[in-house]
Design a protein around this motif. Structure first.
Motif, short mmCIF file in Angstrom:
data_model
loop_
_atom_site.label_atom_id
_atom_site.label_comp_id
_atom_site.label_asym_id
_atom_site.label_seq_id
_atom_site.Cartn_x
_atom_site.Cartn_y
_atom_site.Cartn_z
N SER A 17 12.84 -17.75 -11.90
CA SER A 17 12.41 -18.61 -12.97
C SER A 17 10.74 -18.38 -13.18
O SER A 17 10.14 -18.64 -12.14
CB SER A 17 12.67 -20.20 -13.15
N TYR A 18 10.32 -18.20 -14.44
CA TYR A 18 8.86 -18.15 -14.47
C TYR A 18 8.29 -19.50 -14.46
O TYR A 18 7.20 -19.62 -14.15
CB TYR A 18 8.73 -17.75 -16.11
N ASN A 19 9.20 -20.54 -14.72
CA ASN A 19 8.61 -21.62 -14.52
C ASN A 19 8.62 -22.16 -13.01
O ASN A 19 7.51 -23.09 -12.89
CB ASN A 19 9.57 -22.73 -15.50
N GLN A 21 7.87 -20.18 -10.71
CA GLN A 21 6.67 -19.23 -10.05
C GLN A 21 5.54 -20.02 -10.80
O GLN A 21 4.35 -19.91 -9.90
CB GLN A 21 6.64 -17.73 -10.83
N THR A 22 5.35 -20.56 -11.93
CA THR A 22 4.26 -21.23 -12.40
C THR A 22 3.96 -22.49 -11.72
O THR A 22 2.90 -22.79 -11.23
CB THR A 22 4.43 -21.51 -13.93
N VAL A 113 6.68 -22.60 -19.77
CA VAL A 113 6.50 -21.15 -19.81
C VAL A 113 7.69 -20.66 -20.17
O VAL A 113 8.90 -21.06 -20.06
CB VAL A 113 6.23 -20.65 -18.22
N TRP A 148 4.59 -16.28 -20.79
CA TRP A 148 4.61 -15.44 -19.93
C TRP A 148 4.34 -13.96 -19.94
O TRP A 148 4.75 -13.37 -21.34
CB TRP A 148 6.12 -15.68 -19.20
N ASP A 150 3.57 -10.09 -18.18
CA ASP A 150 3.43 -9.37 -16.70
C ASP A 150 2.07 -9.60 -15.93
O ASP A 150 1.35 -9.57 -16.74
CB ASP A 150 3.74 -8.07 -17.02
#
Length: 182
Positions: A17-19, A21-22, A113, A148, A150
């Protein structure tokens, strides 16, 4: 208070998940007197009022973890112009049965995100509505709607492009938590 324990609630269950990772990249931006615990919302059963007299063990444990925190950071995507169902379920589970709201008076921060252009603006507004009812003081400014890209998070840290903005949000949340301690 000499240290502050912050619970992190990620509104996505996806492994990469991008969230999530954030959320992980946020931690190094905080002062050393802040510690963190991810609160797992994926293990909670769906809220059912019939269970109010026999609260499931996973919910009892979740509520205890919340009560041990001096702050909660919600890091969530937006699904269908609102919060993910798993996050809404966590809010409901920890606030029920009536009169046993574990979220009560814990300072909240919200980050979201998404790959979309409006990021998580609507989900965050829906979340703020719920947090207001749950009596969670919530950091209003700065808002943090992230699109988000890259390279935004690499090796657990924000890119140079995002690091200053995120540090500004963290500094505001740190001051907010310290100001809102009981």
């Amino acid at each position: 208070m000499s240290s502050f324990k912050i619970g992190i609630v990620v509104g996505s269950l996806r492994k990469d998940s991008y969230n999530k990772q954030t959320a992980n990249a946020l931690i190094p931006l905080f002062p050393k007197d802040f510690t963190f615990q991810f609160l797992d919302i994926g293990i909670l059963p769906l809220y059912n009022q019939d269970d109010d007299n026999s609260t499931p063990e996973a919910v009892i444990h979740f509520k205890q973890q919340i009560k041990e925190c001096q702050g909660i950071i919600f890091v969530t995507p937006e699904y269908n112009r609102s919060v993910p169902g798993v996050l809404k379920n966590a809010l409901d589970q920890a606030s029920r049965p009536y009169g046993t709201n574990a979220w009560d008076n814990i300072p909240a921060g919200i980050i979201g995100v998404s790959i979309g252009n409006i990021s998580t603006a609507i989900a965050q507004q829906h979340l703020r509505n719920s947090l207001s009812f749950l009596n969670m003081p919530t950091l209003n400014q700065p808002e943090c709607f992230l699109k988000w890209y890259d390279g935004m998070v690499e090796n657990g840290h924000f890119s140079e492009k995002s690091a200053n903005f995120m540090q500004h949000w963290v500094d505001a949340y740190v001051a907010f938590v310290k100001h809102n301690q009981k």
